[in-house]
Design a protein around this motif. Structure first.
Motif: not given
Length: 83
Positions: A43-44, A70, A74
């Motif tokens: 996720s990051e 990733i 957002s």
């Protein structure tokens, strides 16, 4: 060559799961010759980088290909409606 590729892959996978920096279970580890491939989704970006570091530390003789993607959290899709 020393260790069989499947054992090196298992050792890297275990390190990714057990290292306090990563604790990641859903990453696929493939070894072809002297190439180590990491595949999966996180996720990051920081997690992707940490996974690469742990894999490299565990198998420093292999050339690392960090192909972890990733997830874009957002931009949400449609609202989910629960009944």
């Amino acid at each position: 060559m020393g260790e069989a590729p499947q054992y090196v892959a298992a050792r890297v996978q275990q390190a990714l799961a057990e290292d306090a920096r990563t604790n990641e279970l859903g990453i696929r580890v493939d070894i072809r010759g002297d190439q180590l491939f990491l595949r999966g989704q996180v996720s990051e970006p920081g997690q992707r980088d940490r996974l690469g570091e742990v894999a490299h530390e565990t198998a420093p003789a292999l050339h690392l290909h960090n192909e972890i993607r990733i997830l874009d959290a957002s931009a949400p899709g449609e609202d989910e409606h629960l009944d």
